[in-house]
Design a protein around this motif. Structure first.
Motif, PDB file in Angstrom:
ATOM      1  N   LEU A 249      58.777  27.455  37.318  1.00  0.00           N
ATOM      2  CA  LEU A 249      58.745  28.033  38.656  1.00  0.00           C
ATOM      3  C   LEU A 249      60.124  28.377  39.200  1.00  0.00           C
ATOM      4  CD1 LEU A 249      56.100  25.765  40.436  1.00  0.00           C
ATOM      5  CD2 LEU A 249      55.763  27.990  39.349  1.00  0.00           C
ATOM      6  N   GLY A 250      61.183  27.864  38.571  1.00  0.00           N
ATOM      7  CA  GLY A 250      62.525  28.176  39.041  1.00  0.00           C
ATOM      8  C   GLY A 250      63.464  26.989  38.930  1.00  0.00           C
ATOM      9  N   CYS A 251      64.750  27.262  39.127  1.00  0.00           N
ATOM     10  CA  CYS A 251      65.760  26.203  39.077  1.00  0.00           C
ATOM     11  C   CYS A 251      66.968  26.647  39.867  1.00  0.00           C
ATOM     12  CB  CYS A 251      66.149  25.902  37.621  1.00  0.00           C
ATOM     13  SG  CYS A 251      66.985  27.278  36.785  1.00  0.00           S
ATOM     14  N   ASN A 252      67.920  25.728  40.086  1.00  0.00           N
ATOM     15  CA  ASN A 252      69.134  26.111  40.794  1.00  0.00           C
ATOM     16  C   ASN A 252      70.293  26.281  39.806  1.00  0.00           C
ATOM     17  OD1 ASN A 252      69.789  23.493  40.140  1.00  0.00           O
ATOM     18  ND2 ASN A 252      70.530  22.948  42.179  1.00  0.00           N
ATOM     19  N   GLU A 253      71.460  26.631  40.346  1.00  0.00           N
ATOM     20  CA  GLU A 253      72.610  26.958  39.498  1.00  0.00           C
ATOM     21  C   GLU A 253      73.071  25.766  38.668  1.00  0.00           C
ATOM     22  OE1 GLU A 253      74.093  29.826  38.881  1.00  0.00           O
ATOM     23  OE2 GLU A 253      72.612  30.854  40.127  1.00  0.00           O
ATOM     24  N   PHE A 254      73.014  24.574  39.236  1.00  0.00           N
ATOM     25  CA  PHE A 254      73.486  23.415  38.486  1.00  0.00           C
ATOM     26  C   PHE A 254      72.630  23.180  37.239  1.00  0.00           C
ATOM     27  CE2 PHE A 254      75.656  19.522  37.756  1.00  0.00           C
ATOM     28  CZ  PHE A 254      74.704  18.626  37.294  1.00  0.00           C
ATOM     29  N   LYS A 263      67.869  31.127  32.647  1.00  0.00           N
ATOM     30  CA  LYS A 263      68.120  32.330  33.435  1.00  0.00           C
ATOM     31  C   LYS A 263      67.324  33.520  32.885  1.00  0.00           C
ATOM     32  CE  LYS A 263      72.295  33.018  34.864  1.00  0.00           C
ATOM     33  NZ  LYS A 263      73.740  33.354  34.938  1.00  0.00           N
ATOM     34  N   GLU A 264      67.023  33.501  31.607  1.00  0.00           N
ATOM     35  CA  GLU A 264      66.314  34.606  30.963  1.00  0.00           C
ATOM     36  C   GLU A 264      64.794  34.480  31.069  1.00  0.00           C
ATOM     37  OE1 GLU A 264      69.758  34.471  27.480  1.00  0.00           O
ATOM     38  OE2 GLU A 264      67.626  34.510  26.935  1.00  0.00           O
ATOM     39  N   LEU A 265      64.315  33.360  31.615  1.00  0.00           N
ATOM     40  CA  LEU A 265      62.889  33.075  31.620  1.00  0.00           C
ATOM     41  C   LEU A 265      62.245  33.592  32.904  1.00  0.00           C
ATOM     42  CD1 LEU A 265      61.083  31.587  29.572  1.00  0.00           C
ATOM     43  CD2 LEU A 265      61.287  29.549  30.999  1.00  0.00           C
ATOM     44  N   SER A 266      61.076  34.229  32.775  1.00  0.00           N
ATOM     45  CA  SER A 266      60.344  34.725  33.935  1.00  0.00           C
ATOM     46  C   SER A 266      59.557  33.596  34.586  1.00  0.00           C
ATOM     47  CB  SER A 266      59.369  35.837  33.518  1.00  0.00           C
ATOM     48  OG  SER A 266      60.053  36.939  32.983  1.00  0.00           O
ATOM     49  N   LEU A 267      59.272  33.762  35.882  1.00  0.00           N
ATOM     50  CA  LEU A 267      58.452  32.784  36.585  1.00  0.00           C
ATOM     51  C   LEU A 267      57.058  32.730  35.969  1.00  0.00           C
ATOM     52  CD1 LEU A 267      59.344  33.490  40.331  1.00  0.00           C
ATOM     53  CD2 LEU A 267      60.410  31.888  38.751  1.00  0.00           C
ATOM     54  N   ASP A 268      56.439  31.561  36.035  1.00  0.00           N
ATOM     55  CA  ASP A 268      55.090  31.329  35.517  1.00  0.00           C
ATOM     56  C   ASP A 268      55.016  31.417  33.993  1.00  0.00           C
ATOM     57  OD1 ASP A 268      52.972  32.622  38.185  1.00  0.00           O
ATOM     58  OD2 ASP A 268      53.621  30.593  37.731  1.00  0.00           O
ATOM     59  N   SER A 269      56.151  31.240  33.328  1.00  0.00           N
ATOM     60  CA  SER A 269      56.161  31.272  31.863  1.00  0.00           C
ATOM     61  C   SER A 269      56.256  29.852  31.311  1.00  0.00           C
ATOM     62  CB  SER A 269      57.366  32.074  31.359  1.00  0.00           C
ATOM     63  OG  SER A 269      57.316  33.408  31.791  1.00  0.00           O
ATOM     64  N   TYR A 270      55.652  29.635  30.140  1.00  0.00           N
ATOM     65  CA  TYR A 270      55.831  28.375  29.425  1.00  0.00           C
ATOM     66  C   TYR A 270      57.195  28.388  28.728  1.00  0.00           C
ATOM     67  CZ  TYR A 270      50.832  27.454  30.044  1.00  0.00           C
ATOM     68  OH  TYR A 270      49.602  27.215  30.579  1.00  0.00           O
TER      69      TYR A 270
END
Length: 570
Positions: A249-254, A263-270
């Motif tokens: 679902l997402g992450c932060n910079e750290f 960073k290359e992964l789309s939301l809702d992806s395994y």
């Protein structure tokens, strides 16, 4: 066979969908979603009314409602889709489409006199349905061009987002694209075949179901954004969020410093199998290692020259489990230090103390951040949290000097200063229409507002449930619960009297009222220091504890200096 029942069913389903949307989003309504559900209900009401009519006049009235509802349903459907795709909808284009929709609606409403939409209409009965036969007028062609253009715009927007956007759910967009194409074909094919049986009520309902799903899904993403606001200013802290099926679902910079490929992964992806470092470090889908069995337990991760500590938490909203929240904490320095523990015992003690201070500072920052977020909903009390906290600090420093007040120890005063920002957390449960009202409350509104201390105590207790400091937790709960009690027993919510009111709440009451007196609000001007202290002096033994109230008045010089230096924030 009588098919009228299917149009009645469509009407009631769309009505239920409208109620369901309102219920699950009552505290965070999106006006475009709400308008879309409302116009769909109007359109389906028109369809049901038309097919049940026994006269041409009744059928035309229902048809008018269904067409006008459809005109605005597809427009607001496009607006919602553009928003869902995180794209900007040009104001002039949006306004132009609204004007065009209004003109088409006007032409439709006057078609009986102008014949611009329908010419020579008459009714027939097929399968129990009352259907209107007519010759198409010139306005009907305008409507069809409008309908096709808006629908095509929606399809192009979704396709473009699928291939270019990273911060959207590709899965959801693909489902939406299929529904848009299916809906378009369901309109064109019956029209080309010459049948007047309209499938659009159920096409609208299918789209409503999708938007209901996405509106509920948005709660998960809102959690992610709220967490980001807390952590974004903290160095050495990060998070990665997943849904219940462990889709990203997402992450932060750290977090990206440990796992840059996210960073290359789309939301809702395994997480793909090629992300071997991530899978190994977080035990992602590892046999025999269930995340649910390791919730709230720390474990270490290592990535080249970086070390960290991870904790997996449950994301939840309204008692519903929404997913997982993986917390990351930078542990590189401490791990390096432990490796050389035999040589640096003294430095280790210092580092542990520093880490403890950082954690305490983070807790204080989160507490103040939560309180400030709640206060931001209130139009009238800007800066109140900061000022009352500083006011309590000045007051507490004076109380420590009075050794006869055995309750007011140094540690007690330190804890009440820390708890002060949480005194109004209960306002998060107050409806915006009351909290943001630019004026005085009605008696009914005031009674509703008086519920915030009790609700605040419940919220504070939950927020601090995992904090080991029982004294702090008790003081914070009491400050939130009883800061509106009065010494003579006329306060709320429990009508406590005299020393039955906890000392911390009596201290908070003085700071809270004083700030309200000397601060400008939307419904009043600020009072002078002379007026404010005179009001407090007159209320000793009534509103306020007469003993500590006199000590508060003794702080006048420090309080005036503080408020004078912050005059622009009052």
């Amino acid at each position: 066979m009588d098919l009228r029942i299917i149009y009645l069913a469509a009407l009631f389903i769309s009505m239920i969908a409208l109620f369901v949307y309102y219920e699950i989003n009552s505290t965070n309504l999106n006006k475009n979603y709400l308008t879309l559900f409302l116009t769909t209900f109007i359109s389906n009401f028109g369809y049901a009314m038309s097919v049940h009519a026994e006269t041409l006049e009744g059928a035309l009235s229902g048809n008018l409602l269904s067409y006008i509802g459809s005109i605005f349903t597809i427009l607001f459907g496009l607006i919602v889709i553009v928003d869902l795709c995180h794209k900007h909808f040009n104001f002039f284009l949006r306004f132009g489409l609204l004007i065009l929709a209004t003109i088409i609606g006007f032409l439709l409403a006057t078609t009986k006199e102008t014949h611009l939409f329908f010419d020579a209409p008459y009714i027939v009965t097929e399968y129990g349905l009352t259907l209107i036969k007519f010759k198409m007028g010139p306005a009907m062609y305008i409507y069809m061009v409008y309908l096709g253009g808006v629908n095509l715009g929606a399809i192009i927007t979704v396709i473009h987002s699928i291939f270019t956007k990273k911060n959207v759910s590709k899965k959801s967009l693909r489902i939406l694209l299929c529904m848009l194409i299916f809906g378009t074909l369901s309109y064109i094919i019956p029209l080309a075949a010459g049948t007047r049986i309209n499938l659009m009520p159920y096409i609208y309902i299918i789209l409503e179901m999708f938007f209901l799903y996405f509106a509920a899904k948005t709660n998960t993403y809102d959690l992610q954004l709220n967490l980001l606001n807390i952590y974004q200013n903290r160095t050495g802290y990060g998070y990665i969020a997943f849904d219940n099926k462990k889709r990203f679902l997402g992450c932060n910079e750290f977090a990206l410093t440990f796992f840059p490929k996210l960073k290359e992964l789309s939301l809702d992806s395994y997480i793909p199998s090629s992300y071997s470092n991530f899978i190994k470090s977080l035990h992602y889908n590892e046999p025999g290692w269930d995340w649910n069995e390791h919730l709230n337990k720390d474990f270490k991760i290592q990535n080249e020259n970086k070390a960290g500590i991870c904790t997996i938490h449950r994301l939840s909203a309204s008692r519903l489990k929404m997913g997982y929240f993986v917390e990351l904490r930078d542990d590189t320095e401490q791990q390096n230090y432990i490796n050389s523990l035999s040589s640096f015992n003294k430095e280790l003690a210092h580092l542990v103390e520093e880490k403890t201070t950082q954690i305490t500072d983070m807790q204080d920052s989160i507490i103040r951040g939560i309180a400030t977020m709640v206060e931001s909903r209130d139009n009238s009390t800007g800066g109140h949290i900061l000022r009352t906290s500083d006011c309590v600090k000045i007051f507490a420093e004076e109380l420590i000097k009075h050794q006869e007040l055995t309750e007011c120890s140094t540690n007690f005063c330190k804890l009440i200063v820390k708890a002060a920002p949480m005194h109004d957390l209960g306002k998060i449960a107050v409806d915006d229409s009351i909290l943001r009202k630019p004026g005085k409350f009605t008696p009914e509104e005031y009674e509703h507002m008086k519920e915030h201390p009790a609700k605040g105590a419940v919220i504070v207790e939950k927020v601090l449930s995992h904090i080991n400091d029982n004294d702090f937790r008790r003081i914070a709960i009491n400050v939130a619960h009883y800061h509106h009690e009065k010494w003579d027993g006329t306060g709320y919510p429990e009508n406590l009297k005299g020393e039955a009111i906890p000392m911390e709440a009596r201290i908070m009451a003085l700071a809270d009222v004083f700030d309200a007196l000397v601060s400008k609000r939307c419904y009043k001007e600020a009072k002078s220091f002379d007026e404010a202290f005179e009001i407090i002096r007159n209320d000793l033994g009534k509103h306020f504890d007469p003993v500590i109230g006199k000590i508060f008045i003794d702080c006048r010089e420090q309080l005036e200096a503080y408020y004078s230096s912050n005059i622009n924030e009052l």
